[in-house]
Design a protein around this motif. Sequence first.
Motif, PDB file in Angstrom:
ATOM      1  N   TYR A   4      37.234 -20.692 133.830  1.00 38.58           N
ATOM      2  CA  TYR A   4      36.441 -22.356 134.199  1.00 38.58           C
ATOM      3  C   TYR A   4      36.761 -23.494 133.475  1.00 38.58           C
ATOM      4  O   TYR A   4      37.246 -23.246 132.025  1.00 38.58           O
ATOM      5  N   TYR A   5      36.248 -24.870 133.482  1.00 37.44           N
ATOM      6  CA  TYR A   5      36.315 -25.685 132.722  1.00 37.44           C
ATOM      7  C   TYR A   5      35.004 -26.274 132.712  1.00 37.44           C
ATOM      8  O   TYR A   5      34.136 -26.485 133.460  1.00 37.44           O
ATOM      9  N   LYS A  12      37.756 -31.031 127.556  1.00 41.27           N
ATOM     10  CA  LYS A  12      37.878 -30.495 128.745  1.00 41.27           C
ATOM     11  C   LYS A  12      37.919 -29.387 128.265  1.00 41.27           C
ATOM     12  O   LYS A  12      39.234 -28.700 127.899  1.00 41.27           O
ATOM     13  N   LEU A  13      36.991 -28.492 128.029  1.00 42.20           N
ATOM     14  CA  LEU A  13      37.140 -27.250 126.910  1.00 42.20           C
ATOM     15  C   LEU A  13      37.309 -26.393 128.412  1.00 42.20           C
ATOM     16  O   LEU A  13      36.649 -25.944 129.325  1.00 42.20           O
ATOM     17  N   HIS A  14      37.856 -25.410 128.521  1.00 45.90           N
ATOM     18  CA  HIS A  14      38.125 -24.429 129.111  1.00 45.90           C
ATOM     19  C   HIS A  14      38.003 -22.886 128.194  1.00 45.90           C
ATOM     20  O   HIS A  14      37.621 -22.498 127.621  1.00 45.90           O
ATOM     21  N   TYR A  15      37.336 -22.111 128.884  1.00 47.89           N
ATOM     22  CA  TYR A  15      36.728 -21.139 128.448  1.00 47.89           C
ATOM     23  C   TYR A  15      37.057 -19.766 129.734  1.00 47.89           C
ATOM     24  O   TYR A  15      36.823 -19.770 130.993  1.00 47.89           O
ATOM     25  N   PHE A  54      35.869 -18.583 124.523  1.00 47.23           N
ATOM     26  CA  PHE A  54      36.688 -20.541 124.286  1.00 47.23           C
ATOM     27  C   PHE A  54      38.366 -20.608 123.734  1.00 47.23           C
ATOM     28  O   PHE A  54      38.593 -19.543 123.095  1.00 47.23           O
ATOM     29  N   ASP A  55      38.760 -21.615 125.093  1.00 51.77           N
ATOM     30  CA  ASP A  55      40.004 -21.833 124.012  1.00 51.77           C
ATOM     31  C   ASP A  55      40.136 -22.911 123.580  1.00 51.77           C
ATOM     32  O   ASP A  55      39.279 -23.602 123.463  1.00 51.77           O
ATOM     33  N   LEU A  56      40.039 -22.724 121.784  1.00 54.98           N
ATOM     34  CA  LEU A  56      39.478 -23.705 121.402  1.00 54.98           C
ATOM     35  C   LEU A  56      40.430 -24.997 120.952  1.00 54.98           C
ATOM     36  O   LEU A  56      41.067 -24.641 121.430  1.00 54.98           O
ATOM     37  N   THR A  62      42.778 -25.743 126.928  1.00 50.66           N
ATOM     38  CA  THR A  62      41.934 -26.871 126.250  1.00 50.66           C
ATOM     39  C   THR A  62      42.266 -28.282 125.690  1.00 50.66           C
ATOM     40  O   THR A  62      43.188 -28.067 124.452  1.00 50.66           O
ATOM     41  N   LYS A  63      41.719 -29.331 125.796  1.00 49.19           N
ATOM     42  CA  LYS A  63      41.988 -30.715 125.722  1.00 49.19           C
ATOM     43  C   LYS A  63      41.557 -31.133 125.210  1.00 49.19           C
ATOM     44  O   LYS A  63      40.417 -31.545 125.719  1.00 49.19           O
TER      45      LYS A  63
END
Length: 273
Positions: A4-5, A12-15, A54-56, A62-63
């Motif tokens: 998800y985001y 904009k956090l991708h996890y 999380f993608d840190l 994550t951007k």
Amino acid sequence: MTDYYFENGLVKLHYYKFGEGPQPMLCFHGFGMHGKQFISLEPALGKKYTFYGFDLFFHKQTKLHDQSLAAVKKGISKQELAALIIDFCAHLHINRFSVIAYSMGTHYATAVTEILGRRIDEYILAAPSSVYPGAIIRLFSKNKTGNKLLEKLVLSKRALINMLNAIKFLRLIDKVGRNILYNEIATAELRFNFYACFTYLRFLETNEEKLIKSLTENNIRSIFIFGKRDKMYPPTIGKAFFAKLKQAEVVILDENHEMINQNFVSTLSRLLL
């Protein structure tokens, strides 16, 4: 596993979400890794925990809304990171949670624990760089001259490779650590991310007094996992810290720095189940 985001004013956090247990666990991966790093925990612990990996910052999908050099140099404070976690938890209706982190990710988990300890049940660190990050990280993140040197180096792949070889020659990192870092400088984008990770996170340095107070006053279970053969963050780095933090559980695996494997899963499962 699903991904998800989550978006707020900063990022904009991708996890990834995996497991289906009643206890939330926030996962912070190591340098050059991604939010799936702890997926191997799901078979053993997925009935107890729901994991959010999380993608840190400066990793994978994550951007930051502003990833300019100026924004990177400004950095992020512990309070700003905690605010992001508060927003994320509010979005998913998470009240209490645990944290697990590896290497670079331990700086994130520790900053969150210092600020939000009242909401945390378990604090689990593997290869805990946050206990003692070492001279190289402090040189390139906190020292103005060292950070400027790193900025110059990221413009040149050859210069960075020479630097890594020199650091290995001086035995400041081992072959495993050198190879991990080498794989992260192949392109201009990766070299920028390499620089950004050192620079953007420089304010997440551990405050031992605040961390110990948070862990103690909030009765947080703390587990520190080291690799016996880890040359980057060996068990000896925690000696002074653990003398102050009396209730810490310290585990030493027969592993090198790359320890997130089945031995790690089996050991942690025995502790948590």
